[in-house]
Design a protein around this motif. Structure first.
Motif, mmCIF file in Angstrom:
data_model
loop_
_atom_site.group_PDB
_atom_site.id
_atom_site.type_symbol
_atom_site.label_atom_id
_atom_site.label_comp_id
_atom_site.label_asym_id
_atom_site.label_seq_id
_atom_site.Cartn_x
_atom_site.Cartn_y
_atom_site.Cartn_z
ATOM 1 N N CYS A 148 0.907 -1.214 -0.050
ATOM 2 C CA CYS A 148 0.329 -0.048 -0.132
ATOM 3 C C CYS A 148 0.910 1.286 -0.107
ATOM 4 O O CYS A 148 1.106 1.610 1.154
ATOM 5 C CB CYS A 148 -1.072 0.015 1.125
ATOM 6 N N ARG B 194 -9.129 -1.398 -2.166
ATOM 7 C CA ARG B 194 -9.217 -0.028 -2.288
ATOM 8 C C ARG B 194 -10.116 0.211 -1.465
ATOM 9 O O ARG B 194 -10.180 1.059 -0.620
ATOM 10 C CB ARG B 194 -9.375 0.383 -3.475
ATOM 11 N N GLN C 280 -9.585 -0.450 2.417
ATOM 12 C CA GLN C 280 -8.736 0.272 2.965
ATOM 13 C C GLN C 280 -9.506 1.660 3.146
ATOM 14 O O GLN C 280 -9.038 2.559 4.322
ATOM 15 C CB GLN C 280 -7.591 0.731 2.051
#
Length: 384
Positions: free
Chosen positions: A139, A217, A220
């Motif tokens: 990330c 995504r 997160q």
């Protein structure tokens, strides 16, 4: 009286004494010979100081005499500013140490800034190579955010730990201690670790595929948004509360004075955030098969950051006036920033090293570990 009790009650006394000396020296420099007792009687604050000390000259006459010869000219006409040549020897009157801000503080700031400038190259390398599979798995955006949080934490430390004379907005302790040091600094660093730990737990403990870009995504984003909302809400509440209940700026000393309840809240909040990251990381490291030792790396990063939390917890309660002492404030800043740097490199260092030195070979090894891990999880699911 215990040292921590004396230091906790020392700000008002030092404040009053410095105001007395500043007025006394200023009048001498301007050719006035008003008595110190007359100054004391003209102000309620200075009257309280005279009641405590009976007579300023009787406390340490040679110190006062040395200041009578000094050419004291208040900067900008504000005689309540911190004057190092007054603060340093005056500390002997109250049994503490008030080290002036000097070249050691400046050298520490320059060294830390230089280290962060060098690390910026590593962050830029991670962002530029974000499509490289091993780096993408880390990330890159969260690593960049963690770096930015460390820098903001450092800026907050510079003013909170009294390493520079604050001016303008830097005298607002809510900005420097709550927003910069705590919310946008310390909590951001811990929050990145927490998000990484959650992603590792979902993948290795609950076998949810978080390597897919869109799914990762979204996960997160949800975890980050939830944490950020709680973090900002805490900061807004602290901002709206009266300063006499949170933290206030002591103008003469150029330091922030924390109220006990607010200090307790900050310490508890930091340890809870660290504890959540550590427990989840330890669970992943002990119960799951991690393809690239993510659980162990996160545990090691949490342990590195625990050094900063432990040190500050101790000095907050055992030596609440630590920013006034050169050794303590230098140690506080160095421990904080070293912990942040070590935690960042524990997470990203091995991958960056492999990407730079043997990019193709490291990618093949990384893919092989990924395949082995997926096969192991498939076998476990069939057995279950």
């Amino acid at each position: 009286m215990p040292d921590n009790v004396k230091e906790a009650n020392m700000y008002p006394l030092i404040n009053d004494l410095i105001m007395l000396v500043a007025h006394h020296v200023r009048d001498k420099a301007n050719g006035h010979n008003d008595a110190v007792a007359h100054r004391a009687n003209s102000s309620g604050t200075r009257t309280r100081a005279m009641n405590r000390t009976t007579n300023l000259g009787t406390l340490n006459p040679h110190i006062i005499h040395s200041y009578e010869k000094a050419d004291y000219k208040p900067e900008g006409g504000n005689d309540s500013r911190k004057v190092d040549f007054i603060l340093y020897p005056l500390s002997s009157l109250v049994g503490t140490q008030l080290d002036p801000i000097g070249y050691t503080d400046l050298a520490t700031i320059l060294v830390c800034a230089s280290v962060y400038l060098i690390q910026l190259a590593a962050v830029a390398y991670v962002v530029v190579n974000r499509k490289y599979a091993p780096i993408r798995a880390l990330c890159p955006l969260s690593l960049a955010v963690m770096y930015a949080g460390s820098v903001v934490w450092f800026v907050g430390d510079v003013f909170t730990d009294d390493m520079a004379h604050p001016r303008g907005i830097a005298t607002n302790c809510i900005v420097t201690t709550v927003w910069l040091r705590m919310v946008l600094g310390q909590n951001v660093v811990f929050g990145v670790l927490l998000v990484h730990a959650v992603l590792a737990m979902l993948r290795y403990t609950f076998h949810i595929d978080t390597t897919h870009s869109s799914r990762r995504r979204w996960i997160q984003f949800i975890a980050t948004a939830g944490f950020a909302a709680c973090d900002i809400a805490l900061a807004i509440v602290a901002t709206l509360l009266p300063k006499d209940r949170t933290v206030r700026f002591v103008d003469v000393l150029d330091v922030c004075e924390f109220k006990q309840a607010f200090k307790n809240m900050g310490v508890v909040q930091a340890w809870l955030l660290w504890g959540a990251s550590f427990l989840i990381s330890a669970l992943v490291a002990s119960k799951a098969r991690c393809a690239h030792n993510e659980g162990r790396n996160l545990v090691a990063a949490c342990v590195a950051l625990s050094a900063a939390l432990t040190f500050h917890t101790v000095v907050y309660y055992r030596k609440p006036m630590y920013p006034a002492t050169l050794g303590w404030r230098i140690a506080a800043v160095c421990i904080n920033q070293t912990s942040c740097l070590v935690a960042w490199w524990i997470i990203a260092g091995r991958t960056i090293y492999g990407c730079i030195l043997y990019r193709d070979v490291y990618l093949a090894e990384w893919d092989e570990r990924e395949n082995d891990n997926d096969s192991a999880h498939s076998t476990d699911n069939k057995a279950y």
